[in-house]
Each structure stands twice: as structure tokens, then as C-alpha cells.
Scaffold this motif. Structure first.
Motif, PDB file in Angstrom:
ATOM      1  N   SER A 182       0.956  -1.271  -0.023  1.00 31.42           N
ATOM      2  CA  SER A 182       0.068   0.123   0.209  1.00 31.42           C
ATOM      3  C   SER A 182       0.951   1.305  -0.087  1.00 31.42           C
ATOM      4  N   GLN A 183       1.782   1.279   0.540  1.00 32.13           N
ATOM      5  CA  GLN A 183       2.924   2.437   0.652  1.00 32.13           C
ATOM      6  C   GLN A 183       3.614   2.495  -0.583  1.00 32.13           C
ATOM      7  N   VAL A 184       3.916   1.295  -1.276  1.00 31.53           N
ATOM      8  CA  VAL A 184       4.605   1.552  -2.514  1.00 31.53           C
ATOM      9  C   VAL A 184       3.564   2.130  -3.380  1.00 31.53           C
ATOM     10  N   ALA A 185       2.182   1.603  -3.418  1.00 37.38           N
ATOM     11  CA  ALA A 185       1.488   2.229  -4.264  1.00 37.38           C
ATOM     12  C   ALA A 185       1.253   3.972  -4.204  1.00 37.38           C
ATOM     13  N   ALA A 186       1.442   4.152  -3.079  1.00 34.49           N
ATOM     14  CA  ALA A 186       1.179   5.789  -2.830  1.00 34.49           C
ATOM     15  C   ALA A 186       2.458   6.409  -3.439  1.00 34.49           C
ATOM     16  N   MET A 187       3.590   5.838  -3.077  1.00 30.73           N
ATOM     17  CA  MET A 187       4.585   6.356  -3.659  1.00 30.73           C
ATOM     18  C   MET A 187       4.888   6.400  -5.228  1.00 30.73           C
ATOM     19  N   TRP A 188       4.334   5.270  -5.749  1.00 29.08           N
ATOM     20  CA  TRP A 188       4.123   5.069  -7.079  1.00 29.08           C
ATOM     21  C   TRP A 188       3.246   6.126  -7.906  1.00 29.08           C
ATOM     22  N   ARG A 189       2.133   6.326  -7.095  1.00 26.75           N
ATOM     23  CA  ARG A 189       1.118   7.335  -7.536  1.00 26.75           C
ATOM     24  C   ARG A 189       1.954   8.676  -7.608  1.00 26.75           C
ATOM     25  N   SER A 190       2.825   8.902  -6.600  1.00 29.81           N
ATOM     26  CA  SER A 190       3.464  10.290  -6.588  1.00 29.81           C
ATOM     27  C   SER A 190       4.248  10.403  -7.515  1.00 29.81           C
ATOM     28  N   GLN A 191       4.867   9.227  -8.161  1.00 32.33           N
ATOM     29  CA  GLN A 191       6.000   9.417  -9.111  1.00 32.33           C
ATOM     30  C   GLN A 191       5.296   9.405 -10.649  1.00 32.33           C
ATOM     31  N   THR A 192       4.081   8.996 -10.582  1.00 33.79           N
ATOM     32  CA  THR A 192       3.555   8.755 -11.968  1.00 33.79           C
ATOM     33  C   THR A 192       2.325   9.307 -12.056  1.00 33.79           C
ATOM     34  N   ARG A 193       1.998  10.687 -11.622  1.00 31.21           N
ATOM     35  CA  ARG A 193       1.003  11.436 -11.442  1.00 31.21           C
ATOM     36  C   ARG A 193       0.702  11.704 -13.145  1.00 31.21           C
ATOM     37  N   SER A 194      -0.840  11.557 -13.406  1.00 25.93           N
ATOM     38  CA  SER A 194      -1.366  11.817 -14.602  1.00 25.93           C
ATOM     39  C   SER A 194      -1.936  13.310 -14.561  1.00 25.93           C
ATOM     40  N   PRO A 195      -2.265  13.708 -15.667  1.00 30.22           N
ATOM     41  CA  PRO A 195      -2.902  15.325 -15.925  1.00 30.22           C
ATOM     42  C   PRO A 195      -4.152  15.015 -15.133  1.00 30.22           C
ATOM     43  N   ASP A 196      -4.640  13.870 -15.227  1.00 27.09           N
ATOM     44  CA  ASP A 196      -6.262  13.580 -14.655  1.00 27.09           C
ATOM     45  C   ASP A 196      -5.887  13.374 -13.176  1.00 27.09           C
ATOM     46  N   ARG A 197      -6.164  14.563 -12.531  1.00 30.04           N
ATOM     47  CA  ARG A 197      -6.107  14.765 -10.937  1.00 30.04           C
ATOM     48  C   ARG A 197      -7.229  13.978 -10.315  1.00 30.04           C
ATOM     49  N   ALA A 198      -8.525  13.953 -11.071  1.00 27.28           N
ATOM     50  CA  ALA A 198      -9.744  13.106 -10.302  1.00 27.28           C
ATOM     51  C   ALA A 198      -9.380  11.800 -10.240  1.00 27.28           C
ATOM     52  N   LYS A 199      -8.663  11.182 -11.427  1.00 25.26           N
ATOM     53  CA  LYS A 199      -8.362  10.051 -11.506  1.00 25.26           C
ATOM     54  C   LYS A 199      -7.326   9.495 -10.364  1.00 25.26           C
ATOM     55  N   ASP A 200      -6.244  10.411 -10.227  1.00 32.31           N
ATOM     56  CA  ASP A 200      -5.349  10.187  -9.086  1.00 32.31           C
ATOM     57  C   ASP A 200      -6.107  10.306  -7.965  1.00 32.31           C
ATOM     58  N   ALA A 201      -6.910  10.896  -7.612  1.00 33.02           N
ATOM     59  CA  ALA A 201      -7.499  11.200  -6.384  1.00 33.02           C
ATOM     60  C   ALA A 201      -8.478   9.887  -6.147  1.00 33.02           C
ATOM     61  N   ARG A 202      -9.089   9.184  -7.269  1.00 30.37           N
ATOM     62  CA  ARG A 202      -9.834   8.087  -7.009  1.00 30.37           C
ATOM     63  C   ARG A 202      -8.876   6.787  -6.613  1.00 30.37           C
ATOM     64  N   ASP A 203      -7.524   6.804  -7.313  1.00 30.39           N
ATOM     65  CA  ASP A 203      -6.776   5.747  -7.085  1.00 30.39           C
ATOM     66  C   ASP A 203      -6.307   5.865  -5.813  1.00 30.39           C
TER      67      ASP A 203
END
Length: 295
Positions: free
Chosen positions: A184-205
Motif C-alpha cells: 500500500s505504501q509502495v502504491a502511494a509512492m508510485w502514484r506520486s512518481q507517476t501522476r497523470s494530468p487527470d487529478r480526479a483519477k489520481d484522487a480515485r486511485d
């Protein structure tokens, strides 16, 4: 056993002092006295908490919304937090992120952790024995972060220092975290490093707390890392620089940090059974053994 009983008494309320609210002695004894604080400090803390929870730089409106403040109100607090160094603002994007004082406070917290205390002498010994730089890395909000850097030997043409965030996919340190750290913590770091222009999708993930969907090639590589117990990088992510990295576990086999030896590709031996690899494995085991004894 004898049951003890006490007569019920009602105590007269006294006037609160300037620093605390005094509750009636006839109230719930398990409730701690409420301390009177400074509301503005607590509001500023909401902004810091919002930055920490989102694990990414945020614009003014996003940060204000996350802290449940108006943009105008958030801005005045951010001015003061920036002056203090708890927050910094990117001059190009206008986004806010944790500042240098926040980093120092985070490092102070890390320095109190048993794994860090035990790992630092091991890192220094590795650096002295081989003449290569050694990094101690822990999980940060944006990825594996260097919290101790023993710089020795030939200067490297890469800028590594305390606070440097390592790529999860491109570095040996990052892949070790992907293989062994809390999913779960890797997932959070992964999202931080691979942020997409779609902020709403990032928030849902982020809300779904998803484990990152590694591609097939990386999944195979992570399986190999788990089998070997270590990882290496040859001329990557920087040409001419190679590294070897191992995880360090606590008494419950939870990864706490990574030890990474970094040196010029022409001189550092990154063979899986070479002297650097053996020394890294031994150092990792010594730290784990020390943590087991403390448990």
C-alpha cells in the motif's frame, strides 16, 4: 476479591486558567484535560496535514479545499508557513509542497528510529571498506528518500544528497522497495512518481489504496529480486554509475530501509557473489539481528 466503593461527590467548578480548560472532577475520569491551544496554529496544521496526505505538490485551490479553508484564508497561512520553511512554493507551477524545515523535522523523527541508529554505522563501515558512497534510504511521501549519505572515494557525476528521492522503477534502491516494502505504501509512492494530468483519477486511485499495476517485465524482475534478496543497477539510471542495494528488515520481517552502495561502473564490482554483494548482505543481516535483539 473485595469490591471497593466510594461515595459520589460533586465538585465545584473552578474558573479555567489562561492555559487550560478545567473539567469537573465528577466527569469521566478517563478523559484527559483539554488543553487550550492556539487556533491559528491548528489551522496551519491542517494545511500541512493535507500536503502529507496527498503526497504530492498541490495548487492553492486544491490545498485550501483539502484543508477545508477558503483560498484567501489558506493563502495567508501559506505565506507564514513558507516564511518558516515548513512549506515551499514552486515558482514555475505555483504549487505548494513540504519545505526544508519540514524535511529537517522528518529527518529528526527518522534519526530516533532503531533501524536508522543501527544502520548508520554499517553504512559508514561499508563506505570505508570499499571506498564507494553508501546511501541509507527510507520510504518518503514521493518515493525512497536518502536520509544518510556517506560520500567517499571518487566524486560521482550525479547529485545525490540527503533528501534525494530515488526512482522506484529506474534505480536499484527503488526496485528493492517495490519488491519488499508494504504494497500500500509502495502504491502511494508510485502514484506520486507517476501522476497523470487527470487529478480526479489520481484522487480515485489514492482513495482506493491500489497496489501499483507493474508491467509484466517489472513483475518478473521483482520476483528475481525477492529470490536473490538484493538488486543492482549497471550504468542506470546514470551512465557510468552502478549500484547494489539490499533491504533491511525488523524483527517481524517488515522492510525498514535500504542500504545502497554506489560507485563508478569501471571500478565497482556488482557481481551477485562479489565482495560488495557479500558485504551488503552481511550488513543487512547484522542490522536485522540487532533489531531482533531489541524487540
Amino acid at each position: 476479591a473485595t469490591m471497593l466503593s466510594f461515595p459520589y461527590k460533586t465538585f465545584k467548578l473552578t474558573r479555567p486558567s489562561k492555559t487550560e480548560d478545567i473539567e469537573s472532577a465528577s466527569g469521566d475520569a478517563s478523559t484527559a484535560r483539554k488543553q487550550r491551544g492556539i487556533q491559528s496554529v491548528e489551522v496551519g496544521g491542517r494545511l500541512l496535514d493535507a500536503l502529507a496526505r496527498h503526497r504530492a505538490p498541490l495548487g492553492l485551490s486544491e490545498l485550501a479545499g483539502a484543508a477545508q479553508l477558503s483560498a484567501a484564508q489558506a493563502y495567508t497561512y501559506l505565506v507564514s508557513l513558507t516564511r518558516l520553511g515548513l512549506v515551499k512554493r514552486d515558482a514555475l507551477t505555483g504549487s505548494y509542497e513540504p519545505g526544508p524545515l519540514a524535511l529537517r523535522l522528518g529527518l529528526l523523527h527518522i534519526e530516533q528510529q532503531p533501524a536508522y541508529h543501527v544502520a548508520v554505522p554499517q553504512a559508514a563501515a561499508l563506505a570505508e571498506a570499499f571506498g564507494y558512497s553508501v546511501a541509507v534510504c527510507v520510504a518518503g511521501t514521493q518515493g525512497p528518500t536518502i536520509v544518510r549519505y556517506e560520500r567517499v572515494g571518487v566524486p560521482l557525476h550525479v547529485k545525490l544528497h540527503i533528501g534525494t528521492v530515488m526512482s522506484l522503477e529506474a534505480t536499484s534502491t527503488g526496485r528493492v522497495f517495490c519488491a519488499f516494502f508494504s504494497p500500500s505504501q509502495v502504491a502511494a509512492m508510485w502514484r506520486s512518481q507517476t501522476r497523470s494530468p487527470d487529478r480526479a483519477k489520481d484522487a480515485r486511485d489514492a482513495k482506493a489504496n491500489l497496489v501499483p499495476s507493474f508491467d509484466a517485465h517489472l513483475r518478473v524482475r521483482l520476483d528475481d529480486i525477492r529470490a536473490r534478496g538484493m538488486e543492482r543497477g549497471i550504468d542506470a539510471p546514470s551512465p557510468g554509475i552502478s549500484s547494489m542495494s539490499v533491504p533491511v528488515f525488523d524483527a517481524e520481517r517488515r522492510m525498514q530501509l535500504a542500504l545502497t552502495v554506489i560507485g563508478p561502473s569501471g571500478s565497482i564490482d556488482v557481481d551477485w557473489d562479489g565482495p560488495v554483494a557479500r558485504a551488503l548482505r552481511d550488513a543487512s543481516q547484522r542490522v536485522t539481528d540487532a533489531l531482533v535483539k531489541r524487540a
